[in-house]
Design an enzyme around this catalytic site. Structure first.
Site, PDB file in Angstrom:
ATOM      1  N   SER A  74       5.791  12.117  -1.445  1.00  0.00           N
ATOM      2  CA  SER A  74       5.727  10.668  -1.544  1.00  0.00           C
ATOM      3  C   SER A  74       6.312  10.168  -2.857  1.00  0.00           C
ATOM      4  O   SER A  74       6.140  10.779  -3.916  1.00  0.00           O
ATOM      5  CB  SER A  74       4.269  10.209  -1.437  1.00  0.00           C
ATOM      6  OG  SER A  74       4.146   8.821  -1.727  1.00  0.00           O
ATOM      7  N   TYR A 121      10.616   4.726  -1.167  1.00  0.00           N
ATOM      8  CA  TYR A 121      10.567   3.276  -1.001  1.00  0.00           C
ATOM      9  C   TYR A 121      11.730   2.712  -1.808  1.00  0.00           C
ATOM     10  O   TYR A 121      11.847   2.995  -3.012  1.00  0.00           O
ATOM     11  CB  TYR A 121       9.258   2.689  -1.535  1.00  0.00           C
ATOM     12  CG  TYR A 121       8.031   2.990  -0.716  1.00  0.00           C
ATOM     13  CD1 TYR A 121       7.793   2.322   0.479  1.00  0.00           C
ATOM     14  CD2 TYR A 121       7.093   3.921  -1.141  1.00  0.00           C
ATOM     15  CE1 TYR A 121       6.652   2.579   1.234  1.00  0.00           C
ATOM     16  CE2 TYR A 121       5.952   4.192  -0.400  1.00  0.00           C
ATOM     17  CZ  TYR A 121       5.741   3.515   0.779  1.00  0.00           C
ATOM     18  OH  TYR A 121       4.611   3.779   1.522  1.00  0.00           O
ATOM     19  N   THR A 161      11.064   4.905   3.847  1.00  0.00           N
ATOM     20  CA  THR A 161      10.050   4.159   4.600  1.00  0.00           C
ATOM     21  C   THR A 161      10.488   2.711   4.725  1.00  0.00           C
ATOM     22  O   THR A 161      10.760   2.047   3.717  1.00  0.00           O
ATOM     23  CB  THR A 161       8.683   4.243   3.905  1.00  0.00           C
ATOM     24  OG1 THR A 161       8.256   5.614   3.900  1.00  0.00           O
ATOM     25  CG2 THR A 161       7.646   3.406   4.627  1.00  0.00           C
ATOM     26  N   LYS A 201      11.791   6.116   8.307  1.00  0.00           N
ATOM     27  CA  LYS A 201      10.398   6.289   8.713  1.00  0.00           C
ATOM     28  C   LYS A 201       9.751   4.925   8.927  1.00  0.00           C
ATOM     29  O   LYS A 201       9.823   4.051   8.063  1.00  0.00           O
ATOM     30  CB  LYS A 201       9.628   7.049   7.627  1.00  0.00           C
ATOM     31  CG  LYS A 201       8.142   7.236   7.890  1.00  0.00           C
ATOM     32  CD  LYS A 201       7.489   7.995   6.742  1.00  0.00           C
ATOM     33  CE  LYS A 201       5.998   8.231   6.986  1.00  0.00           C
ATOM     34  NZ  LYS A 201       5.217   6.981   6.920  1.00  0.00           N
ATOM     35  N   SER A 250       6.686   5.954  13.560  1.00  0.00           N
ATOM     36  CA  SER A 250       5.475   5.893  12.750  1.00  0.00           C
ATOM     37  C   SER A 250       5.007   4.455  12.627  1.00  0.00           C
ATOM     38  O   SER A 250       5.823   3.532  12.501  1.00  0.00           O
ATOM     39  CB  SER A 250       5.763   6.460  11.346  1.00  0.00           C
ATOM     40  OG  SER A 250       4.663   6.260  10.474  1.00  0.00           O
ATOM     41  N   HIS A 305       2.761   3.962  10.181  1.00  0.00           N
ATOM     42  CA  HIS A 305       2.167   4.133   8.841  1.00  0.00           C
ATOM     43  C   HIS A 305       0.706   4.557   8.939  1.00  0.00           C
ATOM     44  O   HIS A 305      -0.124   4.184   8.112  1.00  0.00           O
ATOM     45  CB  HIS A 305       2.289   2.826   8.045  1.00  0.00           C
ATOM     46  CG  HIS A 305       2.627   3.022   6.599  1.00  0.00           C
ATOM     47  ND1 HIS A 305       3.886   2.840   6.100  1.00  0.00           N
ATOM     48  CD2 HIS A 305       1.860   3.388   5.532  1.00  0.00           C
ATOM     49  CE1 HIS A 305       3.887   3.068   4.800  1.00  0.00           C
ATOM     50  NE2 HIS A 305       2.672   3.413   4.428  1.00  0.00           N
TER      51      HIS A 305
END
Length: 369
Positions: free
Chosen positions: A117, A140, A166, A241, A263, A265
């Protein structure tokens, strides 16, 4: 190079992934637990991710030749022994003092790929030094695009094999359980990879004014153009994602992404979205095998992995399950969770007559054509 962990004796009462949950809860603070397990608003999407797998029934086949069976696959340039990856989960030191370092060791012991992450509580370089299995970096796209570019360069230099951007969280979801717990990051836990980034100016809505629209946050929210920019600055494969809509999946493929992660989340952004498993078949039809599809959300059994593959996924990612193992037993817990799921997947394959992943198909789902 950090040595791989030796698997320790696991208590007999832990027979499946769900058995780790109470062990994890008693080892975490109430607010950290709320952060890990909570979802957005009324948590209906969180619950439906789990329920979707329970709704599906399998068809078995008998007397199939299972000699030479295996679960190997190639995924975006990775040769994997089985189709289970570790999803990006932020701030893993909330669950265990060693955080992402322990997760990397557990993944390495089981030969599983790990997605790190952006909001890891350990630097991406330190995780790369600890890992002996493939790493992808979850990104991100930050309002500070220069800082984002630097993050990408760091991931490339550290040996990460792909970027997973993401795209479903331009703002945080309204996580009421987390709010009620009074959650705040404790001392010593922070998003270390974001140190030095220029933040947005504070924006506090006045009574009667819009709390969000027109704020700096949405003014800098990523768009399709930013995805194209990201692809232009890296040699790494870029996966997206957070795709839940077939038209978005088609647009992503047209823009040359290397893969799509179906996804919601983990039910932590927009409550009321369907379960990922329920939208997977439509997205698979839209993509038509042009890029790999991965899925996360609600997987607790190896048979759940099988169901996702039967409905169009190439592989799956797990999040909360391995963090339960991490909180309960560190690297050994992470490794054991992966071992349990792989074992259950292979048993399901054997009992449905599937010697390889290619043999898993929709006809093995009751009621599918």
């Amino acid at each position: 190079m950090t040595p791989l962990p030796k698997l320790q004796q696991i208590p007999a009462e832990i027979a499946c992934v769900a058995d780790y949950e109470p062990f994890a809860r008693e080892r975490m603070t109430p607010s950290a637990w709320a952060y890990l397990v909570g979802g957005a608003a009324d948590e209906s999407t969180l619950a439906d991710n789990l329920a979707a797998f329970r709704r599906i029934r399998l068809q078995n086949r008998v007397l199939e030749d299972l000699r030479g069976g295996h679960t190997r696959l190639d995924l975006c340039g990775l040769a994997l022994d089985y189709p289970i990856l570790l999803a990006p989960v932020a701030f893993q030191r909330l669950a265990h003092p060693e955080g992402e370092l322990a997760t990397a060791l557990g993944a390495s012991a089981m030969g599983a790929a790990m997605v790190v992450s952006t909001q890891a509580s350990v630097s991406l370089e330190a995780i790369a030094q600890a890992a002996q299995a493939p790493l992808w970096f979850q990104l991100y796209i930050q309002p500070d695009r220069d800082f984002t570019r630097d993050l990408v360069r760091r991931a490339e230099a550290a040996g990460y094999r792909a970027l997973v951007v993401t795209v479903d969280a331009p703002v945080n979801g309204l996580r009421n359980r987390e709010q009620r717990s009074g959650f705040a990051l404790p001392d010593g836990v922070e998003a270390v990879n974001l140190k030095g980034m220029r933040g947005l100016p504070p924006s506090i809505a006045q009574p009667g004014s819009s709390p969000l629209f027109g704020s700096p946050l949405l003014e800098h929210a990523p768009t399709w153009k930013d995805l194209e920019w990201l692809q232009s600055i890296t040699h790494l494969p870029v996966l997206v994602k957070g795709v839940m809509n077939p038209s978005d999946a088609s647009r992503a493929v047209e823009r040359g992404v290397a893969g799509i992660l179906v996804s919601n989340h983990g039910g932590r952004t927009l409550d009321g979205l369907p379960a990922t498993l329920d939208v997977l078949p439509a997205i698979a039809r839209a993509v038509q095998g042009r890029v790999p599809l991965l899925l996360d959300g609600g997987i607790r059994r190896g048979s759940d992995v099988f169901k996702a593959l039967a409905l169009g996924a190439s592989a799956v990612m797990i999040g909360r399950p391995y963090v339960f193992g991490l909180a309960a037993a560190g690297a050994t817990g992470v490794a054991h969770v992966l071992h349990l799921l792989r074992t259950e997947l292979e048993v399901t394959m054997a009992l449905t007559g599937c010697p390889t992943l290619d043999a898993i198909e929709a006809s093995l789902i009751l009621g599918s054509s």
